[in-house]
Design an enzyme around this catalytic site. Sequence first.
Site, short mmCIF file in Angstrom:
data_model
loop_
_atom_site.label_atom_id
_atom_site.label_comp_id
_atom_site.label_asym_id
_atom_site.label_seq_id
_atom_site.Cartn_x
_atom_site.Cartn_y
_atom_site.Cartn_z
N ALA A 143 2.79 -0.45 5.08
CA ALA A 143 2.28 -0.43 6.46
C ALA A 143 1.73 -1.78 6.91
O ALA A 143 1.65 -2.04 8.12
CB ALA A 143 1.22 0.65 6.61
N HIS A 177 12.50 -2.36 3.06
CA HIS A 177 11.94 -1.07 3.44
C HIS A 177 12.89 0.03 3.00
O HIS A 177 14.10 -0.04 3.26
CB HIS A 177 11.70 -1.00 4.95
CG HIS A 177 10.73 -2.03 5.40
ND1 HIS A 177 9.39 -1.95 5.12
CD2 HIS A 177 10.92 -3.21 6.04
CE1 HIS A 177 8.79 -3.03 5.60
NE2 HIS A 177 9.69 -3.81 6.15
N ARG A 204 5.12 11.08 -2.34
CA ARG A 204 4.75 10.77 -0.97
C ARG A 204 5.93 11.05 -0.03
O ARG A 204 6.98 10.41 -0.16
CB ARG A 204 4.39 9.29 -0.92
CG ARG A 204 4.20 8.73 0.44
CD ARG A 204 4.17 7.21 0.39
NE ARG A 204 3.84 6.71 1.71
CZ ARG A 204 4.11 5.51 2.14
NH1 ARG A 204 4.73 4.65 1.35
NH2 ARG A 204 3.78 5.14 3.35
N TYR A 241 11.04 9.15 1.78
CA TYR A 241 11.11 8.10 0.76
C TYR A 241 11.86 8.50 -0.51
O TYR A 241 12.05 7.67 -1.39
CB TYR A 241 9.70 7.63 0.41
CG TYR A 241 8.96 7.03 1.59
CD1 TYR A 241 9.41 5.87 2.20
CD2 TYR A 241 7.84 7.66 2.13
CE1 TYR A 241 8.76 5.33 3.30
CE2 TYR A 241 7.18 7.14 3.23
CZ TYR A 241 7.64 5.97 3.81
OH TYR A 241 6.99 5.44 4.90
N PRO A 275 0.80 -1.22 0.00
CA PRO A 275 0.00 0.00 0.00
C PRO A 275 0.83 1.27 0.00
O PRO A 275 1.84 1.37 0.69
CB PRO A 275 -0.82 -0.11 1.30
CG PRO A 275 -0.10 -1.10 2.14
CD PRO A 275 0.55 -2.06 1.18
N ASN A 276 0.36 2.21 -0.80
CA ASN A 276 0.89 3.58 -0.90
C ASN A 276 2.23 3.67 -1.62
O ASN A 276 2.72 4.78 -1.85
CB ASN A 276 0.99 4.24 0.50
CG ASN A 276 -0.36 4.34 1.16
OD1 ASN A 276 -1.29 4.86 0.54
ND2 ASN A 276 -0.51 3.83 2.37
N ARG A 310 12.34 5.17 13.21
CA ARG A 310 11.10 5.95 13.07
C ARG A 310 10.16 5.66 14.25
O ARG A 310 10.61 5.22 15.30
CB ARG A 310 10.47 5.66 11.71
CG ARG A 310 11.39 6.04 10.54
CD ARG A 310 10.75 5.77 9.20
NE ARG A 310 9.55 6.58 9.00
CZ ARG A 310 8.65 6.35 8.03
NH1 ARG A 310 8.85 5.36 7.18
NH2 ARG A 310 7.59 7.12 7.92
N ASN A 316 8.04 -5.27 -0.55
CA ASN A 316 7.87 -4.16 0.39
C ASN A 316 6.39 -4.14 0.78
O ASN A 316 5.55 -3.66 0.01
CB ASN A 316 8.29 -2.83 -0.23
CG ASN A 316 8.25 -1.70 0.79
OD1 ASN A 316 7.61 -1.81 1.83
ND2 ASN A 316 8.92 -0.60 0.49
N GLU A 334 12.26 -9.13 2.35
CA GLU A 334 11.49 -7.96 2.78
C GLU A 334 12.36 -6.70 2.62
O GLU A 334 13.52 -6.70 3.03
CB GLU A 334 11.10 -8.16 4.25
CG GLU A 334 10.37 -7.00 4.89
CD GLU A 334 10.15 -7.24 6.40
OE1 GLU A 334 10.45 -8.36 6.89
OE2 GLU A 334 9.70 -6.31 7.07
C1 DQA Z 1 7.96 1.35 4.26
C2 DQA Z 1 7.94 1.59 5.77
C3 DQA Z 1 6.56 1.39 6.34
O1 DQA Z 1 6.56 1.66 7.74
C4 DQA Z 1 5.58 2.36 5.67
O2 DQA Z 1 4.27 2.13 6.15
C5 DQA Z 1 5.62 2.27 4.19
C6 DQA Z 1 6.93 2.19 3.54
C7 DQA Z 1 9.34 1.66 3.66
O3 DQA Z 1 9.57 1.25 2.52
O4 DQA Z 1 10.18 2.34 4.30
O5 DQA Z 1 4.61 2.35 3.52
O6 DQA Z 1 7.69 -0.02 4.01
#
Ligand code: DQA
Length: 153
Positions: A83, A106, A19, A24, A11-12, A113, A80, A104
């Site tokens: 959230a 990030h 964003r 990011y 998501p996102n 954070r 990835n 995984e």
């Molecule tokens: C993320 C870190 C997560 O906490 C966040 O909700 C994201 C992006 C990252 O790539 O740093 O959506 O996965």
Amino acid sequence: MPPTLLILNGPNLNLLGQREPAVYGSATLADVERLCAEAAAALGCQVECRQSNHEGELIDALQDAGRRVAAGTLLGVVFNPGAYTHTSVALHDAIKGAQVPVVEVHISNVHAREAFRHHSFVSPAAAGVVVGFGIDGYRLAVEGLVRQRRGAA
Ligand code: DQA
């Protein structure tokens, strides 16, 4: 057919580039997917890329990936989970249940954070974790996954 990796973004992550750029960066999801394709090509592999904002679709993608890994038509998944990392027992169960090798990733250092980002339900089911290297983490994940799978073959 060169060996194939699935690049799966949750998501996102479709909003990358616009964003929270201070967290990011300015690269878009298309930039990330291109970077993964180049990293894979340098290792004689290719990528398929998917992004979804929906937990169930991510679970379906992981289950499908597990079937393809078992059939020998997919090497594994660079994932990835956004959230959902911090909330989803269902993603944990999908990775374990589908027996799919997942690295995984990030972009940000989630451990530096907010406290709610410090726990990952995905990490205990993952073959490896890359955190905090910006989008270059995807390249590291592609390389790590290919090396690990080749070592395992
Ligand atoms: C993320 C870190 C997560 O906490 C966040 O909700 C994201 C992006 C990252 O790539 O740093 O959506 O996965």
